[in-house]
Write an enzyme that holds these catalytic residues in place. Structure first.
Site, PDB file in Angstrom:
ATOM      1  N   GLY A  70     -61.871 -15.689  -0.511  1.00 46.70           N
ATOM      2  CA  GLY A  70     -63.172 -16.338  -0.767  1.00 46.70           C
ATOM      3  C   GLY A  70     -63.612 -17.479   0.021  1.00 46.70           C
ATOM      4  O   GLY A  70     -62.820 -17.781   0.809  1.00 46.70           O
TER       5      GLY A  70
ATOM      6  N   ARG B  84     -57.318 -10.935   9.617  1.00 45.94           N
ATOM      7  CA  ARG B  84     -56.330 -10.437  10.837  1.00 45.94           C
ATOM      8  C   ARG B  84     -56.535  -8.905  11.125  1.00 45.94           C
ATOM      9  O   ARG B  84     -56.378  -8.780  12.151  1.00 45.94           O
ATOM     10  CB  ARG B  84     -54.956 -10.802  10.201  1.00 45.94           C
ATOM     11  CG  ARG B  84     -54.359 -11.884  11.023  1.00 45.94           C
ATOM     12  CD  ARG B  84     -53.038 -12.226  10.243  1.00 45.94           C
ATOM     13  NE  ARG B  84     -53.118 -12.239   8.730  1.00 45.94           N
ATOM     14  CZ  ARG B  84     -52.367 -12.573   8.046  1.00 45.94           C
ATOM     15  NH1 ARG B  84     -51.061 -13.277   8.593  1.00 45.94           N
ATOM     16  NH2 ARG B  84     -52.463 -12.608   6.548  1.00 45.94           N
TER      17      ARG B  84
ATOM     18  N   ARG C  13     -55.839 -25.123 -12.711  1.00 42.20           N
ATOM     19  CA  ARG C  13     -57.257 -25.139 -12.054  1.00 42.20           C
ATOM     20  C   ARG C  13     -58.077 -24.173 -13.034  1.00 42.20           C
ATOM     21  O   ARG C  13     -57.666 -22.899 -13.399  1.00 42.20           O
ATOM     22  CB  ARG C  13     -56.889 -24.168 -10.785  1.00 42.20           C
ATOM     23  CG  ARG C  13     -58.116 -23.803  -9.973  1.00 42.20           C
ATOM     24  CD  ARG C  13     -57.750 -23.279  -8.930  1.00 42.20           C
ATOM     25  NE  ARG C  13     -58.937 -22.930  -7.935  1.00 42.20           N
ATOM     26  CZ  ARG C  13     -59.132 -22.487  -6.940  1.00 42.20           C
ATOM     27  NH1 ARG C  13     -58.031 -22.087  -6.124  1.00 42.20           N
ATOM     28  NH2 ARG C  13     -60.192 -22.523  -6.139  1.00 42.20           N
TER      29      ARG C  13
ATOM     30  N   ASN D 262     -56.357 -20.733  10.345  1.00 45.00           N
ATOM     31  CA  ASN D 262     -55.094 -19.769  11.371  1.00 45.00           C
ATOM     32  C   ASN D 262     -55.722 -19.167  12.525  1.00 45.00           C
ATOM     33  O   ASN D 262     -55.349 -18.774  13.456  1.00 45.00           O
ATOM     34  CB  ASN D 262     -54.548 -18.909  10.394  1.00 45.00           C
ATOM     35  CG  ASN D 262     -53.668 -19.692   9.613  1.00 45.00           C
ATOM     36  OD1 ASN D 262     -52.724 -20.292  10.084  1.00 45.00           O
ATOM     37  ND2 ASN D 262     -53.831 -19.321   8.161  1.00 45.00           N
TER      38      ASN D 262
ATOM     39  N   LEU E 134     -62.585 -21.201   4.648  1.00 48.75           N
ATOM     40  CA  LEU E 134     -62.879 -19.842   4.912  1.00 48.75           C
ATOM     41  C   LEU E 134     -61.495 -19.004   4.601  1.00 48.75           C
ATOM     42  O   LEU E 134     -60.301 -19.022   5.442  1.00 48.75           O
ATOM     43  CB  LEU E 134     -63.196 -19.506   6.413  1.00 48.75           C
ATOM     44  CG  LEU E 134     -64.367 -20.358   7.030  1.00 48.75           C
ATOM     45  CD1 LEU E 134     -64.331 -20.215   8.231  1.00 48.75           C
ATOM     46  CD2 LEU E 134     -65.566 -19.678   6.118  1.00 48.75           C
ATOM     47  N   GLY E 135     -61.370 -18.276   3.306  1.00 49.45           N
ATOM     48  CA  GLY E 135     -60.330 -17.669   2.919  1.00 49.45           C
ATOM     49  C   GLY E 135     -60.768 -16.237   2.591  1.00 49.45           C
ATOM     50  O   GLY E 135     -61.690 -15.872   2.995  1.00 49.45           O
TER      51      GLY E 135
ATOM     52  N   ASP F 270     -59.175  -7.922   5.312  1.00 43.44           N
ATOM     53  CA  ASP F 270     -58.319  -9.151   5.783  1.00 43.44           C
ATOM     54  C   ASP F 270     -58.935  -9.289   7.224  1.00 43.44           C
ATOM     55  O   ASP F 270     -58.925  -8.298   7.826  1.00 43.44           O
ATOM     56  CB  ASP F 270     -57.081  -8.486   5.655  1.00 43.44           C
ATOM     57  CG  ASP F 270     -56.245  -9.485   6.163  1.00 43.44           C
ATOM     58  OD1 ASP F 270     -55.910  -9.763   7.302  1.00 43.44           O
ATOM     59  OD2 ASP F 270     -55.340  -9.659   5.076  1.00 43.44           O
TER      60      ASP F 270
ATOM     61  N   ASN G 246     -52.279 -22.201 -11.415  1.00 36.90           N
ATOM     62  CA  ASN G 246     -53.589 -21.403 -11.203  1.00 36.90           C
ATOM     63  C   ASN G 246     -53.913 -19.925 -11.356  1.00 36.90           C
ATOM     64  O   ASN G 246     -53.007 -19.054 -10.899  1.00 36.90           O
ATOM     65  CB  ASN G 246     -53.718 -21.497  -9.623  1.00 36.90           C
ATOM     66  CG  ASN G 246     -54.928 -20.941  -8.798  1.00 36.90           C
ATOM     67  OD1 ASN G 246     -55.735 -20.449  -9.598  1.00 36.90           O
ATOM     68  ND2 ASN G 246     -55.199 -21.170  -7.641  1.00 36.90           N
TER      69      ASN G 246
ATOM     70  N   HIS H 202     -64.839 -24.148  -5.010  1.00 37.45           N
ATOM     71  CA  HIS H 202     -63.985 -24.352  -4.045  1.00 37.45           C
ATOM     72  C   HIS H 202     -64.091 -26.057  -4.159  1.00 37.45           C
ATOM     73  O   HIS H 202     -63.618 -26.634  -3.191  1.00 37.45           O
ATOM     74  CB  HIS H 202     -64.401 -24.076  -2.796  1.00 37.45           C
ATOM     75  CG  HIS H 202     -63.906 -22.437  -2.504  1.00 37.45           C
ATOM     76  ND1 HIS H 202     -64.876 -21.653  -1.675  1.00 37.45           N
ATOM     77  CD2 HIS H 202     -62.938 -21.812  -2.837  1.00 37.45           C
ATOM     78  CE1 HIS H 202     -64.121 -20.426  -1.781  1.00 37.45           C
ATOM     79  NE2 HIS H 202     -63.125 -20.636  -2.498  1.00 37.45           N
TER      80      HIS H 202
ATOM     81  N   GLU I 237     -55.336 -27.642  -2.505  1.00 35.11           N
ATOM     82  CA  GLU I 237     -55.717 -27.598  -3.724  1.00 35.11           C
ATOM     83  C   GLU I 237     -54.682 -28.085  -4.792  1.00 35.11           C
ATOM     84  O   GLU I 237     -55.207 -28.984  -5.895  1.00 35.11           O
ATOM     85  CB  GLU I 237     -56.405 -26.390  -4.321  1.00 35.11           C
ATOM     86  CG  GLU I 237     -57.809 -26.109  -3.350  1.00 35.11           C
ATOM     87  CD  GLU I 237     -57.831 -24.684  -3.165  1.00 35.11           C
ATOM     88  OE1 GLU I 237     -57.240 -23.823  -2.425  1.00 35.11           O
ATOM     89  OE2 GLU I 237     -59.156 -24.088  -3.447  1.00 35.11           O
TER      90      GLU I 237
ATOM     91  N   ARG J 259     -66.522  -9.817  -1.366  1.00 36.90           N
ATOM     92  CA  ARG J 259     -67.792 -10.206  -2.048  1.00 36.90           C
ATOM     93  C   ARG J 259     -69.001 -10.046  -0.895  1.00 36.90           C
ATOM     94  O   ARG J 259     -68.666 -10.908   0.352  1.00 36.90           O
ATOM     95  CB  ARG J 259     -67.538 -11.697  -2.632  1.00 36.90           C
ATOM     96  CG  ARG J 259     -66.814 -11.607  -3.717  1.00 36.90           C
ATOM     97  CD  ARG J 259     -66.588 -12.807  -4.277  1.00 36.90           C
ATOM     98  NE  ARG J 259     -65.130 -13.225  -4.472  1.00 36.90           N
ATOM     99  CZ  ARG J 259     -64.612 -14.537  -4.420  1.00 36.90           C
ATOM    100  NH1 ARG J 259     -65.498 -15.502  -4.686  1.00 36.90           N
ATOM    101  NH2 ARG J 259     -63.499 -14.812  -4.313  1.00 36.90           N
TER     102      ARG J 259
END
Ligand code: ADP
Length: 392
Positions: A212, A285, A93, A332, A209-210, A283, A9, A181, A379, A241
């Site tokens: 991206g 977190r 990928r 998470n 949800l990451g 981020d 990837n 995705h 993935e 984004r």
């Protein structure tokens, strides 16, 4: 020797890799890792399937390893340090398969030329995805390679779901909603039957949800609508984004702010989303741990936009049997899941707080009309499966 499939990837500044052993019908992860910051301060790390560090390497600051040097390091690591494996094929990928590719496909020179034509549709990702394919075609022409597309899974969407209300000439030229995705959604669709057979046969919305982020409506395991459209900047706000914008905003930036296309691209891809709104971080977190009012605002907007998108996708499905959370945030963050589920009460979701805190997999109560799940995506495994299948 055990036959193995490598999965690559490649992004603009990194190449992530995994190696899967072909053990009968199964594909077992043997090693995964990445070469990062390949143009600035390259570093390499590889771990075994159980997380034990197998190898690390750093290069001097300023070393321009590039895709070529990074790929060379990865291939020699796999050859010299991973014993008992015989590399039989490589799966890649690739972000864009264009209008033509609804399935993974074996790479040859003609395919590569075809995929290079699509660089204009995904200039930030496609050239990097193609770099290792080209290098391996030159250096190891005997090694079978398979391209797996992030758009392919969505090609089965109804025509209406893929259309913009633009003149037909533009639609025919490829200006349509592709959705991304897809490898993540396809993986989730492949495991949902084990957890919730009724929802897998019915209607579900998957939230990837990451950094991206996007959402996809699945009907009987097939994509029928998605939040990302022509590019991966559409839909939800993401780490950096913007997500969906009124196209008039772009015209305003061009006309009134004197920004050119590159400056707008930088704004909507790199400086917006959670980072732009919070001014603190991209981020999740960090934002959840911050006392800054703007960090809170960014999270509130994120939750609000997910709720709006969920209503839209549930409408496209004509109802909802399950919600599935995946990706770094989805897998998470109990707090984000709780807030999304609370807003989805009108769709019949009743959260089981303890199960949510414990990370699932099921996080809705037994009485909840609509189920909610946490399912880790994979993935890489999806690409390895596709690679094996495409090569027979
Ligand atoms: P990518 O899209 O680059 O693959 P990931 O899927 O790894 O990214 O997701 C990265 C995001 O997941 C970051 O915003 C990170 O803060 C968030 N994340 C990871 N763990 C947690 C957690 N425990 N709580 C909240 N957010 C988390």
């Amino acid at each position: 020797m055990t036959d193995a499939i490598a999965v690559l990837n490649a992004g603009s500044s990194s190449i992530k890799f995994s190696l899967f052993a072909q053990a009968g019908k199964d594909l077992d992860l043997v090693v995964r890792g990445q070469a990062e910051a390949i143009h600035t301060a390259p570093r390499f790390a590889a771990k075994s399937a159980n997380g034990e560090t197998l190898s690390t390497h750093t290069w001097d600051e300023g070393t321009r390893l590039g895709h070529e040097g990074a790929l060379e390091h990865i291939v020699s690591f796999l050859r010299d340090k991973v014993h008992g494996m015989s590399l039989k094929s490589v799966g890649h990928r690739v972000v864009h398969g264009g209008m033509k590719h609804a399935l993974p496909v074996r790479v040859d020179r003609a395919l590569l030329a075809d995929l290079e034509q699509l660089v204009t549709l995904a200039p930030l990702h496609q050239p990097h995805n193609l770099a290792p394919i080209r290098l391996l075609l030159e250096r190891r022409p005997e090694l079978p390679q398979v391209a797996c597309f992030d758009t392919a899974f969505h090609r089965a969407q109804p025509e209406l779901a893929q259309m913009f209300a633009l003149p037909k000439e533009l639609h025919d030229a490829g200006v349509r909603r592709y959705g991304f995705h897809g490898l993540s959604y396809e993986y989730i669709a492949s495991v949902l039957p084990q957890h919730d057979p009724a929802a897998a046969r019915g209607r579900s919305v998957v939230l990837h949800l990451g950094n991206g982020a996007s959402m996809c409506a699945l009907s009987a395991g097939r994509s029928v609508a998605s939040s990302m459209g022509f590019t991966a900047v559409d839909g939800l706000p993401m780490g950096t984004r913007s997500g969906a914008l009124d196209p008039g905003v772009i015209l305003f930036l061009l006309d009134q702010r004197g920004m050119d296309a590159r400056a707008i691209e930088d704004l909507i891809y790199n400086k917006s989303g959670l980072l732009g709104v919070s001014g603190v971080s991209s981020d999740m977190r960090t934002l959840l741990g911050s006392d800054e009012p703007r960090a809170r605002l960014a999270v509130d907007l994120y939750i609000y936009r997910i709720g709006r998108e969920l209503g839209s996708l549930a409408a496209a499905l004509g109802g909802l049997d399950a919600l599935v959370f995946t990706g770094g945030i989805g897998e998470n963050s109990a707090e984000i899941r709780e807030r999304v589920c609370r807003n989805a009460a009108w769709l019949g979701v009743v959260l089981d707080k303890a199960a949510n805190q414990a990370g699932g997999p099921r996080i809705s109560t037994a009485a909840s009309k609509t189920a909610a799940w946490v399912l880790p995506t994979n993935e890489e495994l999806m690409i390895a499966r596709h690679t094996r299948r495409a090569l027979g």
